[in-house]
Write an enzyme that holds these catalytic residues in place. Sequence first.
Site, mmCIF file in Angstrom:
data_model
loop_
_atom_site.group_PDB
_atom_site.id
_atom_site.type_symbol
_atom_site.label_atom_id
_atom_site.label_comp_id
_atom_site.label_asym_id
_atom_site.label_seq_id
_atom_site.Cartn_x
_atom_site.Cartn_y
_atom_site.Cartn_z
ATOM 1 C CG ASP A 17 -1.795 1.183 1.381
ATOM 2 O OD1 ASP A 17 -2.366 1.612 0.358
ATOM 3 O OD2 ASP A 17 -1.943 1.745 2.496
ATOM 4 C CB SER A 18 0.238 4.817 -0.376
ATOM 5 O OG SER A 18 -0.901 4.861 0.460
ATOM 6 C CE1 TYR A 49 2.101 5.022 -3.819
ATOM 7 C CE2 TYR A 49 0.724 3.106 -4.185
ATOM 8 C CZ TYR A 49 1.973 3.663 -4.029
ATOM 9 O OH TYR A 49 3.085 2.842 -4.077
ATOM 10 N N GLY A 50 -3.523 8.674 -3.715
ATOM 11 C CA GLY A 50 -4.787 9.214 -4.239
ATOM 12 C C GLY A 50 -4.646 10.466 -5.080
ATOM 13 C CB CYS A 80 -3.380 0.423 -2.217
ATOM 14 S SG CYS A 80 -3.591 2.129 -2.736
ATOM 15 C CG ASN A 81 -9.887 0.442 -2.347
ATOM 16 O OD1 ASN A 81 -10.865 -0.107 -2.814
ATOM 17 N ND2 ASN A 81 -9.489 0.223 -1.099
ATOM 18 C CB THR A 82 -5.276 4.684 -5.047
ATOM 19 O OG1 THR A 82 -6.033 5.205 -3.948
ATOM 20 C CG2 THR A 82 -5.035 5.770 -6.060
ATOM 21 C CD GLU A 161 0.245 6.544 6.243
ATOM 22 O OE1 GLU A 161 -0.719 5.933 5.784
ATOM 23 O OE2 GLU A 161 1.326 5.993 6.514
ATOM 24 C CB CYS A 193 -9.572 4.369 1.114
ATOM 25 S SG CYS A 193 -7.915 4.866 1.636
ATOM 26 C CB THR A 194 -6.590 -0.472 2.461
ATOM 27 O OG1 THR A 194 -5.532 0.336 1.923
ATOM 28 C CG2 THR A 194 -7.088 -1.433 1.405
ATOM 29 C CG HIS A 195 -5.084 4.818 4.777
ATOM 30 N ND1 HIS A 195 -4.562 4.371 3.585
ATOM 31 C CD2 HIS A 195 -4.041 5.382 5.456
ATOM 32 C CE1 HIS A 195 -3.260 4.656 3.539
ATOM 33 N NE2 HIS A 195 -2.923 5.264 4.664
HETATM 34 N N1 DGL Z 1 -4.838 3.107 1.137
HETATM 35 C C1 DGL Z 1 -4.957 3.610 -0.169
HETATM 36 C C2 DGL Z 1 -6.241 3.209 -0.865
HETATM 37 O O1 DGL Z 1 -6.818 2.194 -0.511
HETATM 38 C C3 DGL Z 1 -4.622 5.002 -0.543
HETATM 39 C C4 DGL Z 1 -4.292 6.091 0.326
HETATM 40 C C5 DGL Z 1 -3.454 7.119 -0.404
HETATM 41 O O2 DGL Z 1 -2.243 6.931 -0.413
HETATM 42 O O3 DGL Z 1 -4.004 8.078 -0.990
HETATM 43 O O4 DGL Z 1 -6.655 3.846 -1.795
#
Ligand code: DGL
Length: 274
Positions: A17-18, A49-50, A80-82, A161, A193-195
Amino acid sequence: MKNKSNFTANGPIGIFDSGIGGLTVANAISKVLPNEKLIYFGDTAHLPYGEKSADSIKYYCMRISQFMLEHNCKTIVIACNTASSMGYEVVKDFVGKRAHVINVIDPVVAHVLKNKNMKSIGVIGTKGTIRSGIYEKKIKQLDAKRQVPSLATPLLASMIEEGFFNNKISRTIINAYLNSRKLNKIDSLILACTHYPLIKPEVEEFYKGKITILDSAGIVATEVASVLSKNKLLSKSKSPKHQFFVSDYTDSFEQSTKFFFKGKIKLQEADIWK
Ligand code: DGL
């Protein structure tokens, strides 16, 4: 670049992930599959990453996948979804038969499609994920009657984060997003988003049990278990020693990793961009 697969059933599962978001997936995988060794890579140097272009995301994904192959990973989970929305196809092509590649979007889409009661499925995620329209495309492709109102919530990943959740400020930001008119008729919400599992209690508090809230961690862990079992790749090792890498050291990453994996972790910096 090696072309042959070097993985064995006792080889590790690579997860990336990011930043800390993918730890929610890694944690779920370690609970469902306690014998598996995990190699985690948090690309903290390029977070968030977004906000990045699709080309940059594809490049990061390929480079990290190369790192996972060098560690003989039998499966690579794009946690990570992005990255899943923009990088899955290129990673799959790049990796070929050298490892299995799993993204965090398809298992959630399959879960939603199985559930006929979910008719208006809200999606919140980064700008990149929402701009890609991937959830809407994938869900509507198989069931055009479903509604998939989607909203970019760009402040959330960086806020989380930084360890900013479960407080007054995070609640104000979350509520401001969830009050959007776009989401006012939903019966379910995908935390895309995995966060976001880290703010799930606050989202639940907002909806007070009126809608179903889905995150990818548990659903993806079940998918990983099923892929490994189908391919006879379940590990038999007794006490796997996970490894955690970041591209740039951050204190909040170390704290979160210790929180999820109960203290006993050694964070390593890996400069894979040279
Ligand atoms: N955790 C990431 C996701 O699922 C992205 C967070 C990011 O870096 O913008 O999209």
